[in-house]
Design an enzyme around this catalytic site. Structure first.
Site, short mmCIF file in Angstrom:
data_model
loop_
_atom_site.label_atom_id
_atom_site.label_comp_id
_atom_site.label_asym_id
_atom_site.label_seq_id
_atom_site.Cartn_x
_atom_site.Cartn_y
_atom_site.Cartn_z
N ASP A 139 60.02 38.14 31.06
CA ASP A 139 60.50 36.76 31.23
C ASP A 139 62.02 36.70 31.10
O ASP A 139 62.70 36.01 31.86
CB ASP A 139 59.82 35.81 30.23
N TYR A 155 50.68 30.32 31.80
CA TYR A 155 51.08 31.16 32.93
C TYR A 155 51.25 30.28 34.15
O TYR A 155 50.49 29.33 34.36
CB TYR A 155 50.13 32.36 33.11
N LYS A 156 52.33 30.53 34.85
CA LYS A 156 52.71 29.68 35.95
C LYS A 156 52.53 30.45 37.25
O LYS A 156 52.93 31.61 37.35
CB LYS A 156 54.20 29.28 35.83
N THR A 164 52.34 30.80 26.14
CA THR A 164 51.61 29.52 26.10
C THR A 164 50.98 29.20 27.45
O THR A 164 49.81 28.83 27.52
CB THR A 164 52.56 28.36 25.70
N1 LIG Z 1 53.83 20.44 33.05
C1 LIG Z 1 53.56 20.80 31.82
N2 LIG Z 1 52.29 20.82 31.40
C2 LIG Z 1 52.00 21.17 30.15
N3 LIG Z 1 52.91 21.56 29.23
C3 LIG Z 1 54.18 21.57 29.58
C4 LIG Z 1 54.58 21.21 30.89
N4 LIG Z 1 55.89 21.33 30.97
C5 LIG Z 1 56.30 21.76 29.76
N5 LIG Z 1 55.28 21.91 28.91
C6 LIG Z 1 55.45 22.37 27.50
O1 LIG Z 1 56.00 23.68 27.61
C7 LIG Z 1 55.51 24.50 26.58
C8 LIG Z 1 55.40 25.91 27.10
O2 LIG Z 1 56.65 26.31 27.61
P1 LIG Z 1 56.77 27.58 28.52
O3 LIG Z 1 58.22 27.74 28.83
O4 LIG Z 1 55.82 27.52 29.65
O5 LIG Z 1 56.32 28.68 27.48
P2 LIG Z 1 55.85 30.16 27.72
O6 LIG Z 1 56.67 30.68 28.89
O7 LIG Z 1 56.19 30.83 26.44
O8 LIG Z 1 54.40 30.14 28.01
C9 LIG Z 1 54.19 23.93 26.18
O9 LIG Z 1 54.12 23.95 24.78
C10 LIG Z 1 54.20 22.51 26.70
O10 LIG Z 1 54.30 21.60 25.63
C1 LIG Z 2 60.64 36.85 23.16
C2 LIG Z 2 59.32 36.57 23.85
C3 LIG Z 2 58.23 36.45 22.80
C4 LIG Z 2 59.45 35.24 24.60
O1 LIG Z 2 58.19 34.89 25.14
P1 LIG Z 2 57.86 33.42 25.73
O2 LIG Z 2 58.47 32.40 24.84
O3 LIG Z 2 58.51 33.37 27.12
O4 LIG Z 2 56.39 33.35 25.85
C5 LIG Z 2 59.00 37.69 24.90
O5 LIG Z 2 60.08 37.88 25.75
C6 LIG Z 2 58.67 39.02 24.22
O6 LIG Z 2 57.56 39.23 23.80
N1 LIG Z 2 59.64 39.92 24.10
C7 LIG Z 2 59.49 41.22 23.50
C8 LIG Z 2 59.25 42.28 24.53
C9 LIG Z 2 58.90 43.64 23.95
O7 LIG Z 2 59.23 43.92 22.79
O8 LIG Z 2 58.30 44.41 24.69
#
Ligand SMILES: Nc1ncnc2c1ncn2[C@@H]1O[C@H](COP(=O)(O)OP(=O)(O)O)[C@@H](O)[C@H]1O
Ligand SMILES: CC(C)(COP(=O)(O)O)[C@@H](O)C(=O)NCCC(=O)O
Length: 253
Positions: free
Chosen positions: A106, A12-13, A10
């Site tokens: 992750d 990237y940080k 969702t």
């Molecule tokens: N500062 C923020 N800005 C926007 N969304 C956030 C924030 N903090 C948490 N979120 C929420 O976190 C979710 C994404 O979580 P995250 O752990 O970053 O997911 P991923 O690692 O899978 O990309 C988003 O759906 C959003 O609703």
């Molecule tokens: C389980 C996950 C989808 C979690 O992803 P996230 O919620 O952090 O975006 C991710 O770690 C993933 O895609 N794992 C599978 C890795 C692989 O099969 O290569």
């Protein structure tokens, strides 16, 4: 100075690492078709904020292959140096050989940070991001875990498939028994996901044979279910960043 980049499905940080700490974290949407130029200008904007003339070395933990390709191209075309974190990186834990190398970066960085946070070789890690994951490290070995749907995706799927339901601000209600459609949805989703996480943790604790194993949690959605969980001991919002930082600073094992 270097930057830590944690690429989730969702968001990237980008974490600014200075004096061995994560000084600041910027969040951008993960857009699979985003162009190399778009990435470049996002990173250049961070440089501008921090009075930097060039993009420093990047440490990237990504679970989105198209983003890796874009960053690799960025490295080649703009001369930016970068290290991709994967199962071969020098973590302070080992990975059970039955898992092999196919495990999300992750999960790896979360495990690295979680072990340091609890200062133990046993820890369960919950992450509520795009997916909801629960993984376990036992005796310094990442033994595996569970991958369940994410909170946001589940809500979207529910709304898409139920004609009378619409987007609701999710806030933990006082009671599980909701008396409006909104509170019933909030209850079902938030107490429901907390129950999913708790259920997985208690099963894992039994399988591991240790009831007092510490449980740490992270992920963008964790604040929504943290209070409803009986099993989560501590939440660290930037656990992934801490994991990358540990890898950079300590160089792992
Ligand atoms: N500062 C923020 N800005 C926007 N969304 C956030 C924030 N903090 C948490 N979120 C929420 O976190 C979710 C994404 O979580 P995250 O752990 O970053 O997911 P991923 O690692 O899978 O990309 C988003 O759906 C959003 O609703
Ligand atoms: C389980 C996950 C989808 C979690 O992803 P996230 O919620 O952090 O975006 C991710 O770690 C993933 O895609 N794992 C599978 C890795 C692989 O099969 O290569």
């Amino acid at each position: 100075m270097c930057w830590a980049i944690d690429v989730g499905n969702t968001h990237y940080k980008v974490g600014i690492i200075k004096n061995k700490t994560v000084e600041q974290v910027y969040r951008f949407r993960t857009i699979r078709e985003q162009s190399i130029d778009e990435y470049y200008f996002q990173l250049r904007n961070i440089c501008r904020e921090h009075d930097l003339l060039q993009i420093p070395h990047l440490w990237i933990a990504s679970v989105v292959p198209s983003v890796n390709i874009a960053f690799e191209m960025l490295g080649k075309t703009k001369g930016i140096s970068m290290t991709f974190i994967d199962a071969d990186s020098p973590f302070s834990f080992t990975i059970d050989e039955r898992i092999g190398k196919k495990i999300g970066a992750d999960i790896l960085i979360l495990a690295e940070a979680a072990m340091a946070m609890v200062n133990q070789k046993d820890v369960i890690i919950v992450c509520a991001g795009t997916a909801t994951t629960v993984f376990a490290v036992v005796g310094g070995i990442l033994i595996g875990g569970a991958i369940a749907p994410g909170i946001k995706g589940s809500v979207e799927s529910l709304i898409d498939n139920a004609a009378l339901l619409s987007t609701t601000y999710l806030e933990l209600p006082e009671k599980a028994i909701g008396q409006t459609t909104e509170t019933a949805m909030s209850s079902g989703i938030l107490y429901g996901f907390a129950g999913l996480v708790d259920g997985l943790i208690s099963r894992m604790k039994k399988e591991i044979g240790r009831d007092d194993i510490p449980v740490v949690a992270s992920g963008g959605m964790i604040s929504k279910i943290e209070r409803a969980s009986f099993e989560i001991d501590k939440v660290y919002p930037d656990l992934g960043m801490e994991g990358i930082l540990r890898l950079i600073v300590e160089g792992g094992r």
